[in-house]
Design a protein around this motif. Structure first.
Motif, short mmCIF file in Angstrom:
data_model
loop_
_atom_site.label_atom_id
_atom_site.label_comp_id
_atom_site.label_asym_id
_atom_site.label_seq_id
_atom_site.Cartn_x
_atom_site.Cartn_y
_atom_site.Cartn_z
N MET A 1 1.04 -1.20 -0.14
CA MET A 1 0.01 0.16 0.02
C MET A 1 0.79 1.32 0.11
O MET A 1 0.62 2.27 -0.69
CB MET A 1 -0.96 -0.06 1.22
CG MET A 1 -2.12 -1.08 1.26
SD MET A 1 -3.00 -1.28 2.85
CE MET A 1 -3.71 0.04 2.77
N VAL A 2 1.99 1.25 0.81
CA VAL A 2 2.80 2.33 0.83
C VAL A 2 3.53 2.72 -0.43
O VAL A 2 3.70 3.68 -0.94
CB VAL A 2 3.75 2.29 2.10
CG1 VAL A 2 4.90 3.30 2.01
CG2 VAL A 2 3.23 2.36 3.34
N GLN A 3 4.02 1.53 -1.06
CA GLN A 3 4.95 1.57 -2.22
C GLN A 3 3.93 2.11 -3.48
O GLN A 3 4.41 2.90 -4.13
CB GLN A 3 5.53 0.12 -2.65
CG GLN A 3 6.50 -0.20 -1.56
CD GLN A 3 6.79 -1.72 -1.86
OE1 GLN A 3 6.76 -2.16 -2.92
NE2 GLN A 3 7.59 -2.33 -0.76
N LYS A 4 2.84 1.53 -3.49
CA LYS A 4 1.93 1.83 -4.79
C LYS A 4 1.28 3.14 -4.21
O LYS A 4 0.17 3.59 -5.06
CB LYS A 4 0.98 0.63 -5.06
CG LYS A 4 1.74 -0.55 -5.44
CD LYS A 4 2.39 -0.40 -6.85
CE LYS A 4 2.94 -1.68 -7.36
NZ LYS A 4 3.58 -1.51 -8.53
N GLN A 5 1.25 3.69 -3.03
CA GLN A 5 0.40 5.03 -2.59
C GLN A 5 -1.09 4.62 -2.87
O GLN A 5 -1.84 5.32 -3.30
CB GLN A 5 0.91 5.95 -3.59
CG GLN A 5 2.43 6.42 -3.28
CD GLN A 5 2.86 7.57 -3.84
OE1 GLN A 5 2.06 8.29 -4.57
NE2 GLN A 5 4.10 7.84 -3.99
N VAL A 6 -1.46 3.52 -2.30
CA VAL A 6 -2.84 3.26 -2.57
C VAL A 6 -3.54 3.27 -0.91
O VAL A 6 -2.94 2.83 -0.01
CB VAL A 6 -3.38 1.93 -3.19
CG1 VAL A 6 -2.86 2.17 -4.68
CG2 VAL A 6 -2.55 0.66 -2.66
#
Length: 440
Positions: free
Chosen positions: A226-231
């Motif tokens: 979630m953090v890496q993909k900014q979702v």
């Protein structure tokens, strides 16, 4: 300085049961649920004999499936009087003994999300979903009635192929305002917006492909994704690739509230807790603040120019007075001047909209930030533990919290995104390196 600890020892066997579980599993679950500074170890013997004459052995000639079991609970002696009676009741077969232990030091690593949790333990199961042919009117109505601002899009086999969010409705489908603002608007405006979305289908606005995760994946892996993909949310799939749940930041925060012990209590017991972080470590310090006497017209410009949803209000000494959101402005001025709606649905800058509606412009210029701000707010101090901030934001359904120093001066804001980056999975520096390298 030696610490006063006790050890509860249980000598039993593999067949021992408590409430349908093996005794070892039952005791581990009980100790985990206490959230105290205790450790529990279950060991299985390779052989032994019981007082009834039964022999346990791993011999290939006489193979026994009822091997001896030893359960040890190490805990501060102050908690013994609470734990021991419960443990004694759980043990229906075996010996319970207690001894003191001289502990020189007790060190532990703080974890917001325990390693053993899988996505399926944290997710919201059986979420509502839409298909590519679902009208955007239906999507908007679904999201307005939900605490979430996004829904999974599935194919005919219930496999996630995308996601439709509030952002998609605004930037791809032309929805003029956020769902939160739409919800507090008069019914005529709501009907008008929904009517404009009705001819369009989900496939025209959704984000695709879906960034999904297996329900059997570690929960920390989902947080990192979630953090890496900014979702803000992830569709969860079963072993067949079909939608089985939805994982949001709120799901993660609720789990933290349920599972995390009180780390400050641990420190009070002279237990060294590593990696404790406070609000000051993660808050944004560049948050916009305006003086109390600022005209509302200028507040609108600040919101528009900085692409934000709220600003803090402070006095001349930077003492925090209140908060103004775009929702506050819409609800505060609708009764005075219906033209305020146009400020939020027009693509023109606020300054041009003001010239187009001179009456409203004058009204906004005469009102000040102090007159429309909200003052009954929940705030946190810079030294507040992150776990306490998570608890407040989850219980009160808050997306942001103002941060003050010991003198009540405004220092910044924390958001759900900042909390998510605060130590659930990879350190933030590692996430940054992964993102920069393109390994996503």
């Amino acid at each position: 300085m030696p610490l006063d600890y006790s050890v509860i020892e249980i000598f039993t066997n593999e067949e021992a049961r408590c409430q349908g579980k093996s005794l070892g599993t039952a005791v581990v679950d009980y100790i985990r649920g206490l959230k105290i500074a205790a450790r529990c170890i279950v060991t299985r013997g390779i052989g032994g004999v019981f007082e009834n004459g039964e022999v346990a052995t791993q011999s290939v000639l006489v193979l026994s499936y009822n091997m001896p079991l030893k359960i040890e609970i190490i805990l501060p002696s102050a908690a013994l009087d609470v734990v021991l009676p419960e443990v004694e009741q759980m043990v229906c077969e075996g010996i319970v003994a207690v001894r003191t232990m001289r502990v020189q030091s007790h060190k532990t690593e703080r974890r917001l999300l325990p390693r053993h949790f899988r996505v399926k333990d944290v997710m919201t199961p059986s979420p509502k979903s839409v298909t590519p042919s679902t009208s955007l009117k239906e999507v908007a109505e679904l999201l307005m009635s939900s605490i979430f601002t996004g829904a999974p899009v599935v194919d005919k086999d219930n496999r996630p192929i995308g996601i439709i969010t509030q952002g998609d409705l605004i930037y791809r489908a032309g929805m003029p305002v956020r769902l939160g603002l739409l919800a507090v608007s008069d019914q005529g405006k709501v009907t008008s917006v929904l009517k404009s979305l009705a001819p369009k289908q989900t496939r025209e606005a959704m984000t695709s492909p879906a960034v999904s995760i297996s329900e059997d994946a570690p929960a920390t892996e989902a947080v990192n994704l979630m953090v890496q993909k900014q979702v803000k949310r992830l569709p969860v799939v079963d072993k067949h690739g079909k939608l089985s749940g939805m994982l949001s930041r709120l799901d993660i925060f609720r789990t933290v509230m349920q599972e995390s012990p009180n780390w400050e209590t641990f420190r009070g017991q002279n237990i060294q807790v590593n990696n404790l972080r406070v609000v000051a470590d993660i808050m944004r310090r560049d948050t916009v603040a305006v003086p109390a006497e600022t005209p509302v017209e200028e507040v609108l410009r600040v919101i528009d120019k900085n692409d934000i949803q709220r600003v803090a209000v402070v006095d001349q000494d930077k003492t925090f007075l209140g908060l103004i959101s775009d929702r506050d402005l819409l609800t505060a001025f609708t009764d005075y001047h219906p033209g305020i709606w146009d400020y939020f649905i027009s693509w023109m800058p606020f300054s041009e909209r003001g010239r187009a509606k001179k009456g409203l412009n004058l009204h906004l210029r005469l009102r000040t930030a102090a007159e429309v701000m909200r003052t009954k707010l929940i705030t946190v101090r810079e030294d507040t533990p992150i776990e306490d901030a998570i608890r407040l934001m989850t219980e009160k359904a808050l997306k942001r919290l103002p941060v003050l120093d010991a003198d009540g001066k405004f220092k910044g804001m924390i958001s759900r995104d900042a909390l998510l980056r605060s130590g659930f999975g990879y350190p933030e520096s590692n996430i940054r390196l992964l993102s920069e390298s393109g390994d996503q």
